[in-house]
Design an enzyme around this catalytic site. Structure first.
Site, PDB file in Angstrom:
ATOM      1  N   ASP A  42      28.407  24.277  24.449  1.00  0.00           N
ATOM      2  CA  ASP A  42      27.060  24.496  24.965  1.00  0.00           C
ATOM      3  C   ASP A  42      26.867  25.996  25.107  1.00  0.00           C
ATOM      4  O   ASP A  42      27.839  26.739  25.279  1.00  0.00           O
ATOM      5  CB  ASP A  42      26.890  23.821  26.336  1.00  0.00           C
ATOM      6  CG  ASP A  42      25.434  23.578  26.696  1.00  0.00           C
ATOM      7  OD1 ASP A  42      24.682  24.559  26.880  1.00  0.00           O
ATOM      8  OD2 ASP A  42      25.031  22.404  26.812  1.00  0.00           O
ATOM      9  N   ASP A  68      26.411  29.067  20.633  1.00  0.00           N
ATOM     10  CA  ASP A  68      24.995  29.235  20.329  1.00  0.00           C
ATOM     11  C   ASP A  68      24.765  28.584  18.984  1.00  0.00           C
ATOM     12  O   ASP A  68      25.169  29.110  17.944  1.00  0.00           O
ATOM     13  CB  ASP A  68      24.638  30.730  20.285  1.00  0.00           C
ATOM     14  CG  ASP A  68      23.200  30.979  19.849  1.00  0.00           C
ATOM     15  OD1 ASP A  68      22.472  30.011  19.565  1.00  0.00           O
ATOM     16  OD2 ASP A  68      22.812  32.163  19.764  1.00  0.00           O
ATOM     17  N   VAL A  69      24.116  27.436  18.979  1.00  0.00           N
ATOM     18  CA  VAL A  69      23.996  26.644  17.754  1.00  0.00           C
ATOM     19  C   VAL A  69      23.072  27.274  16.723  1.00  0.00           C
ATOM     20  O   VAL A  69      23.018  26.810  15.585  1.00  0.00           O
ATOM     21  CB  VAL A  69      23.518  25.202  18.053  1.00  0.00           C
ATOM     22  CG1 VAL A  69      24.569  24.443  18.852  1.00  0.00           C
ATOM     23  CG2 VAL A  69      22.169  25.207  18.763  1.00  0.00           C
ATOM     24  N   ASN A  95      23.205  17.777  19.336  1.00  0.00           N
ATOM     25  CA  ASN A  95      22.341  17.325  20.417  1.00  0.00           C
ATOM     26  C   ASN A  95      21.376  18.397  20.923  1.00  0.00           C
ATOM     27  O   ASN A  95      20.574  18.135  21.803  1.00  0.00           O
ATOM     28  CB  ASN A  95      23.235  16.830  21.575  1.00  0.00           C
ATOM     29  CG  ASN A  95      22.458  16.292  22.743  1.00  0.00           C
ATOM     30  OD1 ASN A  95      21.672  15.374  22.619  1.00  0.00           O
ATOM     31  ND2 ASN A  95      22.679  16.894  23.909  1.00  0.00           N
ATOM     32  N   TYR A 159       7.895  20.436  18.356  1.00  0.00           N
ATOM     33  CA  TYR A 159       8.980  19.504  18.686  1.00  0.00           C
ATOM     34  C   TYR A 159       8.959  18.313  17.733  1.00  0.00           C
ATOM     35  O   TYR A 159       9.999  17.907  17.202  1.00  0.00           O
ATOM     36  CB  TYR A 159       8.812  19.045  20.130  1.00  0.00           C
ATOM     37  CG  TYR A 159       9.966  18.254  20.686  1.00  0.00           C
ATOM     38  CD1 TYR A 159      11.197  18.860  20.929  1.00  0.00           C
ATOM     39  CD2 TYR A 159       9.827  16.902  21.002  1.00  0.00           C
ATOM     40  CE1 TYR A 159      12.252  18.143  21.463  1.00  0.00           C
ATOM     41  CE2 TYR A 159      10.879  16.182  21.541  1.00  0.00           C
ATOM     42  CZ  TYR A 159      12.092  16.807  21.764  1.00  0.00           C
ATOM     43  OH  TYR A 159      13.138  16.087  22.286  1.00  0.00           O
ATOM     44  N   LYS A 163      11.915  17.300  15.046  1.00  0.00           N
ATOM     45  CA  LYS A 163      12.592  16.010  15.116  1.00  0.00           C
ATOM     46  C   LYS A 163      12.316  15.160  13.878  1.00  0.00           C
ATOM     47  O   LYS A 163      13.203  14.441  13.388  1.00  0.00           O
ATOM     48  CB  LYS A 163      12.176  15.269  16.396  1.00  0.00           C
ATOM     49  CG  LYS A 163      12.594  15.978  17.675  1.00  0.00           C
ATOM     50  CD  LYS A 163      14.098  16.206  17.756  1.00  0.00           C
ATOM     51  CE  LYS A 163      14.510  16.777  19.088  1.00  0.00           C
ATOM     52  NZ  LYS A 163      15.984  16.933  19.219  1.00  0.00           N
ATOM     53  N   THR A 193      16.669  13.154  32.290  1.00  0.00           N
ATOM     54  CA  THR A 193      17.618  14.259  32.250  1.00  0.00           C
ATOM     55  C   THR A 193      17.046  15.374  33.117  1.00  0.00           C
ATOM     56  O   THR A 193      16.054  15.188  33.825  1.00  0.00           O
ATOM     57  CB  THR A 193      17.824  14.762  30.814  1.00  0.00           C
ATOM     58  OG1 THR A 193      16.577  15.290  30.319  1.00  0.00           O
ATOM     59  CG2 THR A 193      18.286  13.631  29.903  1.00  0.00           C
TER      60      THR A 193
END
Length: 254
Positions: A42, A68-69, A95, A159, A163, A193
């Protein structure tokens, strides 16, 4: 956290992103409880460390790493560390994502590109870095998409685009890598969440009432679906986009 589940991942290694909390953390715990050796990553290094420690305290095997993705270089390093640690990579759970609501005419370039980079570009970087190990292991990739990829909601153009791109990419990658790597996505609905922390209770109740199962989701609901798709129980499942939304997407309730 203890989960009564079969040891479907004994001898296997999983790398998870955005795993310091929420769906990622629940999935890390779930896979570890089923026998996986887990690399918890993460951008929140302290949160990743906490989740890995919880897994170890519970008798599982885990290591944490800041990732850091959106950085191809950090992806290469994370995969290399995983290989050095266990010698393999069997499961990749991607994720990470960001949701910054705004109508299209109100969305500036930076906000648009930031959401696509974190949610969609990161998937490409992760897959590209992990394919050699996953192909050797005949592994599985599960990506967290969203119900927004299947249904339109006002105020979420970036978003939804990110997705939706994930779901199309899943199909492409499933064909690209055939029987060597399986690719699937999960599309969560309303899941409680940290993003829901400031949501009014009235809105939560309304959303639950519009959901056929009569409640909001919890991260463990999604973790169970990810574990299924990553396991050999889903050996004949690839290129699929699995809605895990309590039936909200098929309900006519407004």
């Amino acid at each position: 956290m203890t989960v009564a589940a079969p040891a479907r991942f004994t001898g296997r290694t999983a790398l998870l992103t955005a795993a310091a909390s929420g769906i990622g953390a629940a999935t890390a715990h779930r896979l570890a409880a089923e026998g996986a050796t887990v690399m918890v990553t993460d951008v929140d290094a302290e949160g990743a460390r906490r989740v890995a420690e919880e897994i170890r305290v519970g008798g599982g095997r885990a290591r944490d790493r800041r990732l850091d993705v959106t950085s191809p270089g950090e992806w290469a390093a994370a995969v290399a560390e995983t290989e050095s640690w266990t010698g393999r990579l069997d499961v990749l759970h991607l994720n990470a994502g960001r949701n910054l609501p705004a109508a299209a005419h109100e969305l500036d370039d930076t906000c648009w590109h930031d959401q696509l980079r974190l949610s969609l570009d990161s998937v490409f970087y992760g897959v590209r870095a992990a394919v050699p190990l996953l192909r050797t292991a005949r592994g599985a990739v599960v990506i967290t998409s969203s119900v927004h990829a299947a249904i339109g909601f006002k105020g979420f153009p970036a978003y939804a685009a990110a997705k939706g791109g994930i779901d199309a990419l899943v199909r492409q990658l499933a064909v690209e890598y055939g029987g060597r790597i399986r690719f699937n996505s999960v599309l969560p609905g309303a899941v409680v969440t940290a993003l829901w922390a400031d949501t009014p209770e009235e809105y939560k109740a309304q959303t639950a009432a519009r959901t056929p199962v009569g409640r909001l989701g919890v991260p463990e609901d999604i973790a169970a679906a990810v574990a299924f798709l990553a396991s050999e129980d889903a050996a004949f499942v690839t290129g699929q986009n699995l809605l895990v939304d309590g039936g909200r997407s098929i309900s006519s309730q407004e």
